[in-house]
Design a protein around this motif. Structure first.
Motif, short mmCIF file in Angstrom:
data_model
loop_
_atom_site.label_atom_id
_atom_site.label_comp_id
_atom_site.label_asym_id
_atom_site.label_seq_id
_atom_site.Cartn_x
_atom_site.Cartn_y
_atom_site.Cartn_z
N THR A 160 35.48 34.00 35.39
CA THR A 160 36.86 33.36 35.19
C THR A 160 37.04 33.46 33.68
O THR A 160 38.25 34.07 33.65
N ASP A 161 36.41 33.46 32.87
CA ASP A 161 36.61 33.22 31.44
C ASP A 161 36.97 34.97 31.08
O ASP A 161 38.13 35.18 30.48
N SER A 162 36.35 35.82 31.47
CA SER A 162 36.63 37.16 31.22
C SER A 162 37.71 37.66 31.91
O SER A 162 38.68 38.60 31.32
N THR A 163 37.93 37.31 32.99
CA THR A 163 39.24 37.79 33.83
C THR A 163 40.38 37.19 33.33
O THR A 163 41.52 38.05 33.27
N GLU A 164 40.27 35.94 32.88
CA GLU A 164 41.62 35.36 32.47
C GLU A 164 42.13 35.89 31.11
O GLU A 164 43.13 35.90 30.86
N SER A 165 41.06 36.21 30.35
CA SER A 165 41.33 36.61 28.88
C SER A 165 41.66 38.28 29.13
O SER A 165 42.19 38.98 27.99
N MET A 166 41.68 38.86 30.29
CA MET A 166 41.88 40.41 30.17
C MET A 166 43.46 40.82 30.55
O MET A 166 43.81 41.93 30.02
N PHE A 167 44.00 40.08 31.04
CA PHE A 167 45.36 40.30 31.57
C PHE A 167 46.55 40.63 30.36
O PHE A 167 46.91 41.63 30.45
#
Length: 151
Positions: free
Chosen positions: A77-84
Motif C-alpha cells: 500500500t505505502d509504496s504503491t500510493e507513493s509511486m503514482f
C-alpha cells in the motif's frame, strides 16, 4: 589561441557532445523502462489480486490463501500510493524531451490509481467478510495450544 599556440578544439567538442548524447539517451531509456516496468507490474498485481480475492473460503488452506492476498495488498500500500506522482513526473519529463511513452502505459498510469483504490476497498470488504472464520481459527489454535500445554 594560447599565446603562440593555436589549438583546434572541434574534435574534442564533437567527441564530448557524442558522449553526452549517448548518456542522455541511456538515461531516457532507463526512465522509460522504469515507468513501463512499474506500470505493467502493478497492473498485473492488481488484476491477479482482484481475481484472487474472490476465492471462496471453504477450509483453513483457502482462508490462509485469502489472508496472504490481504497481507500482500497491505504490504504494498505505502509504496504503491507513493509511486503514482513520481511516475507521472517522469512521463512529463520524457515528454518534454520528445520521448514518447507507449499509449497503453500512459493510459494505465491514468487508470491505475482508481483501480488500486478499488482493490483496496475490495480488500477491506474481504477482510470483514472472513473475519468470523479467522476468529474461529484463532480460537481453535488457542484451544489446541492449551491442550498441548497440559500434556
Amino acid at each position: 589561441t594560447i599565446a603562440f599556440l593555436k589549438i583546434d578544439a572541434k574534435p574534442v567538442k564533437t567527441s564530448l557532445f557524442t558522449c553526452l548524447s549517448k548518456w542522455i539517451h541511456k538515461f531516457q531509456d532507463y526512465l522509460l523502462q522504469k515507468v513501463t516496468t512499474s506500470v505493467t507490474e502493478l497492473a498485473e498485481f492488481i488484476n491477479f489480486t482482484d481475481k484472487a480475492l474472490d476465492t471462496e473460503v471453504t477450509d483453513l488452506d483457502s482462508l490462509l490463501q485469502v489472508m496472504s492476498y490481504l497481507r500482500d495488498v497491505r504490504k504494498r500500500t505505502d509504496s504503491t500510493e507513493s509511486m503514482f506522482e513520481p511516475l507521472r513526473n517522469i512521463v512529463a519529463l520524457l515528454n518534454r524531451r520528445d520521448v514518447s511513452t507507449p499509449a497503453e502505459i500512459a493510459q494505465g498510469l491514468e487508470q491505475l490509481p482508481m483501480t488500486w483504490a478499488t482493490v483496496k476497498k475490495k480488500t477491506t470488504l474481504t477482510k470483514e467478510k472472513h473475519s468470523k472464520e479467522q476468529s474461529q481459527q484463532a480460537e481453535k489454535v488457542k484451544r489446541d495450544s492449551k491442550v498441548f500445554a497440559f500434556r
